[in-house]
Design an enzyme around this catalytic site. Structure first.
Site, short mmCIF file in Angstrom:
data_model
loop_
_atom_site.label_atom_id
_atom_site.label_comp_id
_atom_site.label_asym_id
_atom_site.label_seq_id
_atom_site.Cartn_x
_atom_site.Cartn_y
_atom_site.Cartn_z
N ASN A 200 -11.00 -2.38 -5.23
CA ASN A 200 -10.26 -1.28 -6.11
C ASN A 200 -10.86 -1.08 -7.61
O ASN A 200 -10.31 -0.03 -8.26
CB ASN A 200 -8.88 -1.78 -6.32
CG ASN A 200 -7.83 -1.76 -5.06
OD1 ASN A 200 -7.13 -2.72 -4.78
ND2 ASN A 200 -8.19 -0.55 -4.27
N ASP B 18 0.74 -1.26 0.07
CA ASP B 18 0.17 0.05 -0.07
C ASP B 18 0.90 1.39 0.12
O ASP B 18 2.09 1.07 0.82
CB ASP B 18 -0.92 0.00 1.31
CG ASP B 18 -1.95 1.00 1.03
OD1 ASP B 18 -2.37 1.51 -0.02
OD2 ASP B 18 -2.65 1.18 2.04
C1 IPE Z 1 -5.42 -2.71 -0.11
O1 IPE Z 1 -5.23 -1.21 -0.27
C2 IPE Z 1 -5.44 -3.33 -1.25
C3 IPE Z 1 -4.27 -3.61 -2.12
C4 IPE Z 1 -2.94 -3.01 -1.58
C5 IPE Z 1 -4.32 -4.12 -3.36
P1 IPE Z 1 -6.15 -0.23 -0.45
O2 IPE Z 1 -5.55 1.24 -0.61
O3 IPE Z 1 -7.33 -0.56 -1.62
O4 IPE Z 1 -6.95 -0.07 0.95
P2 IPE Z 1 -7.75 0.97 1.74
O5 IPE Z 1 -9.00 1.44 0.75
O6 IPE Z 1 -7.06 1.97 2.24
O7 IPE Z 1 -8.29 0.12 2.94
C1 IPE Z 2 -1.38 0.00 -3.52
O1 IPE Z 2 -1.16 1.79 -3.42
C2 IPE Z 2 -1.76 -0.33 -4.86
C3 IPE Z 2 -3.27 -0.69 -5.08
C4 IPE Z 2 -4.30 -0.62 -4.07
C5 IPE Z 2 -3.34 -1.18 -6.35
P1 IPE Z 2 -2.42 2.43 -3.31
O2 IPE Z 2 -2.88 2.74 -4.88
O3 IPE Z 2 -3.51 2.35 -2.43
O4 IPE Z 2 -1.84 4.08 -2.61
P2 IPE Z 2 -2.50 4.80 -1.59
O5 IPE Z 2 -2.81 4.09 -0.68
O6 IPE Z 2 -3.64 5.60 -2.19
O7 IPE Z 2 -1.23 5.85 -1.31
MG MG Z 3 -4.04 2.56 -0.39
#
Ligand code: IPE
Ligand code: IPE
Ligand code: MG
Length: 241
Positions: free
Chosen positions: A61, A13
């Site tokens: 997502n 993340d």
């Molecule tokens: C969790 O990250 C899913 C992945 C890392 C693929 P998100 O960024 O989607 O999670 P939330 O929304 O902050 O809980």
């Molecule tokens: C994790 O990084 C990757 C996916 C969930 C696909 P994020 O895209 O959630 O990045 P942040 O949490 O918004 O910084």
């Molecule tokens: Mg994230």
């Protein structure tokens, strides 16, 4: 090395925040995140970890802006194409868990190809959670079990922890011993809810693109200091040593 976790799961993340801090688009962070994936896969395989599960894309997502979703899918295809030979060479087999029905035909085809091509790899299993949601996975397991009971292939009394475990997408994978989440968020976000029952959780402020081998070692070293009691007392654990 004596207390190496056999299975490490990672919620990768912080890609978006990493890019924003540099005044760039979120997708730039996803591209940089691929490098961290490579480093983590190498670190785990070199240490002798047998299963590495990476949360790459959740079912939730799909609700992100269309352009981010489609850029992520393109990145997925590109990465699979680029990494297949490396995985074969490193004897790493790929498994994908998640609701693949929502992926495009092209992504699905490439995933299946890579899974087949790498299936002989016995050094480590790389499990990628893609279009994955733990509640979805558990609901699917319920449906499969109910169908088996309805068809007479299973008795109601046979439903227990083992049969539920065996009905999940991770049926042939041991539960993770260590779960790492980057970016400072302290939540599970619908990841392996059943499987994480007794997993040690490790949170780091590092954003995913900044995560490297040293960070992986640090998480493993932290895990190695912990006492895993599984409901027992400290004294019982000491007596069994
Ligand atoms: C969790 O990250 C899913 C992945 C890392 C693929 P998100 O960024 O989607 O999670 P939330 O929304 O902050 O809980
Ligand atoms: C994790 O990084 C990757 C996916 C969930 C696909 P994020 O895209 O959630 O990045 P942040 O949490 O918004 O910084
Ligand atoms: Mg994230």
């Amino acid at each position: 090395m004596s207390r190496l976790p056999g299975h490490v799961a990672v919620i990768m993340d912080g890609n978006g925040r990493w890019a924003h801090r540099r005044g760039r688009e979120r997708i730039f962070g996803h591209h940089e995140g691929v490098k961290a994936v490579r480093k983590t896969v190498d670190a785990a395989a070199e240490l002798g970890v047998k299963y590495l599960t990476l949360y790459a894309f959740s079912k939730e997502n799909w609700n992100r802006p269309d352009e981010e979703v489609s850029a992520l899918m393109d990145l997925m295809i590109e990465s699979i194409n680029n990494e297949t030979n490396t995985l074969i060479k490193k004897e790493i087999s790929l498994q994908v868990i998640g609701d693949l029905s929502r992926l495009s035909e092209n992504v699905r085809k490439r995933l299946h190809q890579t899974m087949k091509l790498t299936s002989g790899g016995t050094r480590m299993r790389l499990v990628v959670a893609l279009s994955y949601s733990s509640r979805w996975e558990i609901s699917e397991a319920c449906r499969r079990i109910a169908a088996a009971v309805k068809d007479g292939r299973m008795n109601l009394n046979d439903i227990n922890e083992e049969t539920v475990t065996a009905s999940l997408a991770t049926s042939d994978i041991p539960d993770p011993e260590l779960m790492i989440r980057t970016s400072g968020e302290k939540r599970i976000s619908n990841f392996l809810l059943w499987q994480l029952a007794y997993t040690e959780l490790y949170f780091t402020e590092k954003l995913w693109p900044d995560f490297g081998k040293e960070d992986f070692y640090k998480a493993v070293a932290d895990f190695q200091k912990r006492e895993r009691r599984h409901g027992k007392t400290s004294e019982q654990i000491a007596d069994n040593r």
